[in-house]
Enzyme design. Structure first.
Site, PDB file in Angstrom:
ATOM      1  N   ARG A 171       3.064  -6.539 -10.308  1.00  0.00           N
ATOM      2  CA  ARG A 171       1.649  -6.917 -10.250  1.00  0.00           C
ATOM      3  C   ARG A 171       1.027  -6.484 -11.559  1.00  0.00           C
ATOM      4  NH1 ARG A 171       0.397  -4.841  -5.759  1.00  0.00           N
ATOM      5  NH2 ARG A 171      -0.687  -2.883  -6.177  1.00  0.00           N
ATOM      6  N   ASP A 221      -0.508   1.062  -9.595  1.00  0.00           N
ATOM      7  CA  ASP A 221      -1.882   0.591  -9.340  1.00  0.00           C
ATOM      8  C   ASP A 221      -2.721   1.862  -9.315  1.00  0.00           C
ATOM      9  OD1 ASP A 221      -4.255  -0.488  -8.397  1.00  0.00           O
ATOM     10  OD2 ASP A 221      -3.290  -1.767  -6.909  1.00  0.00           O
ATOM     11  N   HIS A 275     -13.431  -2.009  -3.914  1.00  0.00           N
ATOM     12  CA  HIS A 275     -13.634  -3.345  -3.330  1.00  0.00           C
ATOM     13  C   HIS A 275     -15.137  -3.440  -3.111  1.00  0.00           C
ATOM     14  CE1 HIS A 275      -9.276  -3.066  -1.656  1.00  0.00           C
ATOM     15  NE2 HIS A 275      -9.304  -3.382  -2.938  1.00  0.00           N
ATOM     16  N   HIS A 332       0.833  -1.214   0.000  1.00  0.00           N
ATOM     17  CA  HIS A 332       0.000   0.000   0.000  1.00  0.00           C
ATOM     18  C   HIS A 332       0.859   1.253   0.000  1.00  0.00           C
ATOM     19  CE1 HIS A 332      -3.555  -2.519   1.695  1.00  0.00           C
ATOM     20  NE2 HIS A 332      -3.465  -2.584   0.390  1.00  0.00           N
ATOM     21  N   HIS A 341     -11.195  -9.314  -6.475  1.00  0.00           N
ATOM     22  CA  HIS A 341     -12.292  -8.791  -5.650  1.00  0.00           C
ATOM     23  C   HIS A 341     -13.379  -8.273  -6.584  1.00  0.00           C
ATOM     24  CE1 HIS A 341     -10.801  -4.664  -6.442  1.00  0.00           C
ATOM     25  NE2 HIS A 341      -9.601  -5.127  -6.176  1.00  0.00           N
ATOM     26  N   TYR A 390       6.435 -10.534  -5.566  1.00  0.00           N
ATOM     27  CA  TYR A 390       7.195  -9.475  -4.877  1.00  0.00           C
ATOM     28  C   TYR A 390       8.500 -10.069  -4.343  1.00  0.00           C
ATOM     29  CZ  TYR A 390       2.501  -7.708  -5.328  1.00  0.00           C
ATOM     30  OH  TYR A 390       1.290  -7.347  -5.866  1.00  0.00           O
ATOM     31  N   GLU A 403      -2.986  -6.126 -13.233  1.00  0.00           N
ATOM     32  CA  GLU A 403      -4.395  -6.169 -12.815  1.00  0.00           C
ATOM     33  C   GLU A 403      -5.315  -5.639 -13.912  1.00  0.00           C
ATOM     34  OE1 GLU A 403      -5.225  -3.641  -9.411  1.00  0.00           O
ATOM     35  OE2 GLU A 403      -7.108  -4.682  -9.026  1.00  0.00           O
ATOM     36  N   ASP A 440      -9.963  -0.403 -11.867  1.00  0.00           N
ATOM     37  CA  ASP A 440      -8.842  -0.792 -10.991  1.00  0.00           C
ATOM     38  C   ASP A 440      -7.798  -1.477 -11.854  1.00  0.00           C
ATOM     39  OD1 ASP A 440      -7.215  -1.519  -8.905  1.00  0.00           O
ATOM     40  OD2 ASP A 440      -8.689  -2.755  -7.862  1.00  0.00           O
ATOM     41  N   GLU A 480      -5.627  -9.916 -10.270  1.00  0.00           N
ATOM     42  CA  GLU A 480      -4.441  -9.126  -9.951  1.00  0.00           C
ATOM     43  C   GLU A 480      -3.342  -9.896  -9.226  1.00  0.00           C
ATOM     44  OE1 GLU A 480      -5.133  -6.183  -6.790  1.00  0.00           O
ATOM     45  OE2 GLU A 480      -7.272  -6.582  -7.026  1.00  0.00           O
TER      46      GLU A 480
HETATM   47  N1  GLY Z   1      -6.161  -0.810  -5.977  1.00  0.00           N
HETATM   48  C1  GLY Z   1      -6.679  -1.600  -4.954  1.00  0.00           C
HETATM   49  C2  GLY Z   1      -6.681  -3.007  -5.299  1.00  0.00           C
HETATM   50  O1  GLY Z   1      -6.067  -3.397  -6.282  1.00  0.00           O
HETATM   51  O2  GLY Z   1      -7.327  -3.801  -4.697  1.00  0.00           O
HETATM   52 MN    MN Z   2      -5.561  -2.142  -7.896  1.00  0.00          MN
HETATM   53 MN    MN Z   3      -7.782  -4.483  -7.101  1.00  0.00          MN
END
Ligand code: GLY
Ligand code: MN
Ligand code: MN
Length: 430
Positions: free
Chosen positions: A397, A263, A366, A246, A359, A388, A399, A274, A384
């Site tokens: 990552r 991200d 979310h 984060h 998610h 790491y 996504e 996202d 996603e």
């Molecule tokens: N950007 C938040 C997530 O990927 O869940």
């Molecule tokens: Mn994300």
């Molecule tokens: Mn996400």
């Protein structure tokens, strides 16, 4: 509002779905969010509570929606209370919902000023046996402030102790999890705005740029396309910052030879997109970066194909873990002994991939959506995976956001956003 007005037929449909699940002689109430204070006279920008927005389209503070399918008077089956507007408010704050505009936005015929709420609501409650409260049961919620909804519930329980109470949230989780075509179209717009932002970056990122300059480029592109801005706090993480899941500082200078994990995605009309892309700052992947990147990409592709009607959330995540384990073995990050001796509660792959694969996404990044029942068509999920490796100053990552189809593989709302190594290298060097 920067977004184009949404047809109220969507909100009519949403209310109908909610009311179909209500008990006889019951009433449901939905409150706007507060405008949150900073200090002195400063406030945070207003963010509408997604439930009242979903059910009414009203994107304004101090709004209350009441649904009462068995109301004695037909005009009270759906009622929207809005803040009374006047010339003074118009001069200082600009346009607010008039009664006519509130009807146009929501498709609700009966609009009252919110100052009349207590009196009218008391009368409606005399006709009802049950009241639905909109508590927050999201699986990730961790709210410490008292919301407007919380205050309403507290007051209501004191004033109406003889009524029965019921929960709106399970109904909303059920209906909001499956998207209407109009919602998918809005989410596609959000994804298309995100695409514009990302393509802009491919010509902008080079050694020496700062993470916050990248944030500024994106915000510029998002807002000029009618987005309020980022759908969630942007993570723009060069080099080893990518290993802070984060990371929000976005204050480092990008170095040649490092990758940058971004991200970052736009909202549109309160719908989130996202996206995560991880690209080489100097425009060329090293062999190692390419190997890890392609391993993540293969996991993403295989995981996506598992998102079909009937799939169970928990099983899906186990399957994704197996796919990731095989890639980590291939990269030499795990060996057979690591896997043979793994703790089933924290499998070996979690050392390098410690978050979930997917998610629900929609009005919340979310989003609401059932997680213990089989997946259904028109649910929208992120996919996603990431790997790491702090020892290598490398975190990758990838996504995308995908829509489950009745038959076959999911539809990728981000299919046009560059993802293959060759594509990214070409665009960064052209
Ligand atoms: N950007 C938040 C997530 O990927 O869940
Ligand atoms: Mn994300
Ligand atoms: Mn996400």
């Amino acid at each position: 509002m920067k977004y184009q007005q949404i047809q109220n037929s969507l909100f009519k449909k949403n209310r109908k779905k909610f009311m179909a699940q209500m008990k006889p002689k019951s009433i449901a109430v939905f409150n706007s969010n507060d405008i949150y204070p900073i200090s002195a006279d400063g406030t945070m920008p207003f963010e509408q509570h997604r439930d009242i927005f979903y059910l009414s389209g009203a994107d304004q503070e101090e709004t209350i929606l009441v649904l009462f399918p068995d109301a004695v008077s037909a005009k009270h089956k759906e009622v929207l209370f809005v803040r009374e507007t006047n010339e003074h408010i118009a001069i200082w704050e600009g346009e607010k919902l008039t009664k006519d505009k509130a009807t146009e936005v929501s498709g609700i015929e009966t609009i009252y000023w919110v100052s009349d709420f207590d009196k009218i609501f008391f009368d409606l409650m005399t006709e009802a046996d049950t009241i639905y409260f909109n508590t927050n049961e999201h699986y990730r919620q961790a709210v410490e402030t008292q919301t407007r909804e919380d205050r309403f519930i507290q007051k209501c329980k004191l004033q109406f102790p003889a009524h029965q109470y019921a929960k709106s949230n399970p109904i909303l989780q059920n209906i909001r999890g499956v998207k209407e075509p109009e919602e998918l179209a809005l989410m596609q717009i959000a994804c298309n705005i995100t695409e514009k932002g990302f393509r802009r970056l491919l010509g902008f990122i080079e050694p020496g740029v700062w993470e916050y300059e990248i944030e500024a480029e994106l915000l510029h592109e998002f807002v000029r396309n009618r987005s309020k801005g980022f759908a969630y706090a942007p993570i723009i993480a060069s080099g080893n910052n990518a290993n802070v899941l984060h990371y929000l500082e976005n204050n480092q200078q990008c170095q040649s030879g490092d990758m940058i994990l971004m991200d970052v995605a736009a909202e549109y009309a309160n719908y989130s997109s996202d996206l995560t892309r991880t690209i080489p700052i100097n425009g060329r992947f090293t062999d190692r970066q390419k190997a890890v990147y392609n391993a993540v990409l293969r996991v993403k592709k295989e995981a996506t194909n598992l998102l079909v009607p009937g799939t169970l959330w928990a099983e899906y995540h186990k399957e994704c873990g197996k796919i990731m384990t095989s890639e980590l073995l291939g990269l030499g990050l795990l060996d057979k002994a690591d896997v043979q001796h793994e703790n089933p509660d924290w499998p070996a792959y979690k050392k390098y991939f410690m978050h979930g694969t997917s998610h629900h996404i929609g009005l919340n990044t979310h989003d609401y959506g059932e997680l213990k029942t089989p997946m259904k068509a028109n649910m929208v999920f992120t996919v996603e995976p990431g790997i790491y490796i702090p020892d290598e100053q490398l975190g990758i990552r990838i996504e995308d956001d995908v829509v489950i189809q009745e038959n076959g593989a999911p539809f990728n709302l981000m299919a046009n956003i560059p993802i293959e190594v060759e594509e990214i290298e070409e665009l960064m060097n052209s």
